[in-house]
Scaffold this motif. Structure first.
Motif, mmCIF file in Angstrom:
data_model
loop_
_atom_site.group_PDB
_atom_site.id
_atom_site.type_symbol
_atom_site.label_atom_id
_atom_site.label_comp_id
_atom_site.label_asym_id
_atom_site.label_seq_id
_atom_site.Cartn_x
_atom_site.Cartn_y
_atom_site.Cartn_z
ATOM 1 N N GLU A 1 0.814 -1.223 0.000
ATOM 2 C CA GLU A 1 0.000 0.000 0.000
ATOM 3 C C GLU A 1 0.844 1.268 0.000
ATOM 4 O O GLU A 1 0.393 2.339 0.427
ATOM 5 C CB GLU A 1 -1.006 0.007 1.157
ATOM 6 N N ASP A 2 2.057 1.156 -0.501
ATOM 7 C CA ASP A 2 2.903 2.328 -0.709
ATOM 8 C C ASP A 2 2.638 2.812 -2.137
ATOM 9 O O ASP A 2 3.455 2.630 -3.047
ATOM 10 C CB ASP A 2 4.379 1.964 -0.517
ATOM 11 N N TYR A 3 1.493 3.424 -2.329
ATOM 12 C CA TYR A 3 1.052 3.773 -3.671
ATOM 13 C C TYR A 3 1.900 4.883 -4.286
ATOM 14 O O TYR A 3 2.175 4.865 -5.498
ATOM 15 C CB TYR A 3 -0.425 4.154 -3.656
ATOM 16 N N ALA A 4 2.337 5.834 -3.485
ATOM 17 C CA ALA A 4 3.210 6.881 -4.008
ATOM 18 C C ALA A 4 4.537 6.275 -4.469
ATOM 19 O O ALA A 4 5.071 6.639 -5.529
ATOM 20 C CB ALA A 4 3.452 7.944 -2.948
ATOM 21 N N GLY A 5 5.071 5.345 -3.681
ATOM 22 C CA GLY A 5 6.309 4.681 -4.059
ATOM 23 C C GLY A 5 6.148 3.846 -5.310
ATOM 24 O O GLY A 5 7.044 3.809 -6.164
ATOM 25 N N CYS A 6 5.013 3.175 -5.418
ATOM 26 C CA CYS A 6 4.738 2.377 -6.615
ATOM 27 C C CYS A 6 4.702 3.267 -7.850
ATOM 28 O O CYS A 6 5.306 2.950 -8.879
ATOM 29 C CB CYS A 6 3.411 1.633 -6.451
ATOM 30 N N ALA A 7 4.008 4.387 -7.747
ATOM 31 C CA ALA A 7 3.919 5.304 -8.883
ATOM 32 C C ALA A 7 5.291 5.852 -9.257
ATOM 33 O O ALA A 7 5.608 5.989 -10.446
ATOM 34 C CB ALA A 7 2.957 6.442 -8.558
ATOM 35 N N ARG A 8 6.131 6.159 -8.253
ATOM 36 C CA ARG A 8 7.473 6.678 -8.546
ATOM 37 C C ARG A 8 8.305 5.655 -9.317
ATOM 38 O O ARG A 8 9.114 6.013 -10.176
ATOM 39 C CB ARG A 8 8.188 7.050 -7.243
ATOM 40 N N LEU A 9 8.104 4.387 -9.026
ATOM 41 C CA LEU A 9 8.837 3.342 -9.731
ATOM 42 C C LEU A 9 8.320 3.134 -11.150
ATOM 43 O O LEU A 9 9.099 2.898 -12.082
ATOM 44 C CB LEU A 9 8.739 2.023 -8.958
ATOM 45 N N LEU A 10 7.002 3.237 -11.320
ATOM 46 C CA LEU A 10 6.404 2.899 -12.611
ATOM 47 C C LEU A 10 6.408 4.044 -13.616
ATOM 48 O O LEU A 10 6.554 3.806 -14.821
ATOM 49 C CB LEU A 10 4.975 2.394 -12.413
ATOM 50 N N GLU A 11 6.211 5.260 -13.153
ATOM 51 C CA GLU A 11 6.095 6.377 -14.098
ATOM 52 C C GLU A 11 7.287 6.493 -15.050
ATOM 53 O O GLU A 11 7.094 6.623 -16.268
ATOM 54 C CB GLU A 11 5.901 7.690 -13.342
ATOM 55 N N PRO A 12 8.524 6.419 -14.568
ATOM 56 C CA PRO A 12 9.655 6.571 -15.504
ATOM 57 C C PRO A 12 9.811 5.397 -16.461
ATOM 58 O O PRO A 12 10.513 5.517 -17.468
ATOM 59 C CB PRO A 12 10.873 6.665 -14.565
ATOM 60 N N LYS A 13 9.203 4.267 -16.130
ATOM 61 C CA LYS A 13 9.386 3.057 -16.931
ATOM 62 C C LYS A 13 8.172 2.722 -17.797
ATOM 63 O O LYS A 13 8.157 1.693 -18.484
ATOM 64 C CB LYS A 13 9.674 1.861 -16.009
ATOM 65 N N ALA A 14 7.168 3.581 -17.781
ATOM 66 C CA ALA A 14 5.903 3.252 -18.447
ATOM 67 C C ALA A 14 6.085 2.906 -19.921
ATOM 68 O O ALA A 14 5.444 1.979 -20.439
ATOM 69 C CB ALA A 14 4.920 4.409 -18.289
ATOM 70 N N THR B 1 -1.872 -0.789 -12.659
ATOM 71 C CA THR B 1 -1.272 -0.646 -11.332
ATOM 72 C C THR B 1 -0.793 0.780 -11.106
ATOM 73 O O THR B 1 -0.980 1.353 -10.015
ATOM 74 C CB THR B 1 -0.109 -1.640 -11.171
ATOM 75 N N LEU B 2 -0.196 1.378 -12.121
ATOM 76 C CA LEU B 2 0.227 2.778 -12.041
ATOM 77 C C LEU B 2 -0.979 3.688 -11.840
ATOM 78 O O LEU B 2 -0.966 4.585 -10.977
ATOM 79 C CB LEU B 2 0.988 3.172 -13.302
ATOM 80 N N LEU B 3 -2.020 3.455 -12.617
ATOM 81 C CA LEU B 3 -3.206 4.306 -12.544
ATOM 82 C C LEU B 3 -3.862 4.257 -11.168
ATOM 83 O O LEU B 3 -4.187 5.289 -10.560
ATOM 84 C CB LEU B 3 -4.197 3.887 -13.628
ATOM 85 N N VAL B 4 -4.033 3.043 -10.645
ATOM 86 C CA VAL B 4 -4.632 2.897 -9.321
ATOM 87 C C VAL B 4 -3.738 3.535 -8.264
ATOM 88 O O VAL B 4 -4.221 4.182 -7.321
ATOM 89 C CB VAL B 4 -4.896 1.413 -9.011
ATOM 90 N N SER B 5 -2.434 3.380 -8.427
ATOM 91 C CA SER B 5 -1.501 3.990 -7.473
ATOM 92 C C SER B 5 -1.613 5.516 -7.489
ATOM 93 O O SER B 5 -1.580 6.171 -6.433
ATOM 94 C CB SER B 5 -0.066 3.569 -7.789
ATOM 95 N N LEU B 6 -1.735 6.096 -8.664
ATOM 96 C CA LEU B 6 -1.905 7.548 -8.760
ATOM 97 C C LEU B 6 -3.199 7.991 -8.080
ATOM 98 O O LEU B 6 -3.213 8.989 -7.342
ATOM 99 C CB LEU B 6 -1.897 7.980 -10.229
ATOM 100 N N MET B 7 -4.275 7.262 -8.323
ATOM 101 C CA MET B 7 -5.547 7.639 -7.712
ATOM 102 C C MET B 7 -5.488 7.514 -6.191
ATOM 103 O O MET B 7 -5.971 8.380 -5.461
ATOM 104 C CB MET B 7 -6.680 6.780 -8.284
#
Length: 440
Positions: A368-381, A400-406
């Protein structure tokens, strides 16, 4: 005296029965239809010195993840073709041998060189194509375009109603964004040869990419009953049906399809399909705010524990990471990430750093570290395509990125991503999410 296949390519056998059974078996193999093994065995029985029959049987063993059997059969084919085979047959067997023995780079180069000389040698041309082909698993970022280029380069060699070429050309265009042409070609392929799971599969993907959920549901409901449950892709076609139900928000229906066709206890698919289909479905289910019934993740984990233990197969690595993250097996996940990182640093993982990154993101999401998940995924999308598979299969990373952002309060970024997705294809789920962000 040489016989010939339906494209006029010479076959080194004096047995008409062997040719007949080989051609029938090859058609069954390239449509992934039940009965392939028996038919190819009959070709071998009719002429035990027929190298290409052994080679085709080896290819089926490889598809079914029967590695020892595949290697044994391709060795026999190599021995036979060296004694009495044409140049084309020797090259054919040699390319298959490279693929079966895990020399994928050499196999891809060999296949491309081979079809430049013999473009109608469709078993070899099939190797670079498809979601699990040599292009898809090459680590290339542009493998969708590479498939299109290969098909278009050799299109002149095939009749307009060649069901095999229609199937793979349609798949290539659909995955590369030309939905209209992809749909036209795959639909025609299915009309020409209905007993062709590759065409049914490709058509389902085109419908997915166009957002035609109702049509996809009707197609799968109508077609799947004609395909025996023993078929390699039976569970995977049903998986597409379960995704349609999830798109519509019908988790009960999706779970019913999963339990009847997709779960490890129900599917007769090969390990890569079972592992990826089960993990990605269950991950989607929970990411879309539905409860995963008790025991389903554990069942998927128990099945997966027998396969893909060694890191280095990016498509499998990611799905194994989903299972480890969802079941809390962080030790196994971190061990895989460390191994993948080592491979990246030594230049041994063509797909590159996107692979360990998306595996780490799976853990962040599970914790449930959604901000951390988004930080990992955004540059690699834009690099996720390197892991291979299809657009529908890789979509789980973007979900997964989208849900993490929301969930991390990044509403503006989530809306921008949703707008981009909805422009590409309409989706009932994405529309619901977009509306919730507007109302929120």
């Amino acid at each position: 005296m040489l016989r010939h296949d339906r494209y006029g390519l010479p076959l080194s056998t004096s047995s008409d029965l062997a040719v007949e059974q080989y051609q029938t078996g090859l058609d069954l193999l390239l449509s992934l239809w039940p009965g392939t093994a028996q038919t190819l065995e009959e070709a071998i029985t009719a002429d035990p010195s027929f190298a290409l029959a052994y080679a085709a049987r080896a290819r089926l063993h490889a598809i079914q993840a029967e590695s020892a059997e595949a290697r044994s059969r391709i060795v026999t084919a190599e021995e036979l073709v060296a004694r009495h085979g044409t140049e084309r047959e020797r090259s054919h067997v040699g390319v298959l041998s490279l693929a079966i023995n895990g020399q994928s780079v050499k196999a891809l180069n060999g296949a491309l060189a081979h079809v430049d000389r013999w473009p109608q040698d469709i078993l070899i041309m099939s190797l670079p194509l498809g979601a699990f082909g040599l292009f898809a698993f090459s680590g290339m970022a542009d493998h969708d375009q590479a498939r299109v280029d290969l098909c278009e380069r050799h299109a002149r060699h095939f009749e307009a109603d060649d069901w095999w070429f229609l199937t793979y050309r349609g798949w290539a265009h659909g995955e590369n964004g030309n939905i209209t042409l992809g749909r036209e070609l795959t639909q025609r392929a299915l009309e020409v040869r209905r007993n062709n799971v590759n065409a049914a599969h490709a058509f389902a993907h085109v419908l997915h990419e166009s957002g035609a959920s109702e049509e996809a549901e009707a197609h799968i409901t109508d077609w799947l009953p004609v395909y025996n449950r023993s078929g390699i892709l039976h569970g995977h076609i049903a998986w597409h049906g379960a995704l349609v139900a999830l798109e519509k928000g019908d988790a009960e229906r999706a779970l019913a399809i999963y339990g009847e066709h997709v779960a490890p206890s129900a599917s007769t698919g090969v390990p890569i399909n079972v592992v990826s289909d089960t993990s990605s479905f269950l991950w989607r289910l929970q990411a879309y705010d539905h409860a995963v019934p008790a025991g389903l993740w554990d069942e998927a984990a128990t099945y997966a524990s027998h396969y893909f233990r060694q890191a280095g197969f990016p498509f499998a690595d990611f799905h194994m990471a989903l299972i480890a993250a969802a079941t809390g097996d962080f030790r196994a996940l971190e061990s895989r990430v460390a191994a993948l990182t080592d491979l990246v640093e030594t230049g041994s993982l063509p797909a590159g750093p996107v692979v360990p990154a998306i595996c780490r993101a799976a853990r962040a999401f599970a914790e449930e570290d959604y901000a951390g998940c988004a930080r990992l995924l955004e540059p690699k999308a834009n690099e996720v395509v390197r892991i291979g598979g299809s657009g529908a299969q890789r979509e789980i990373v973007e979900d997964t990125l989208l849900v993490s952002l929301m969930r991390s309060g990044e509403a503006d970024k989530a809306r921008a991503l949703l707008d981009k997705r909805l422009h590409r294809r309409p989706s009932p789920r994405d529309t619901r999410w977009r509306n919730s962000l507007v109302s929120g």
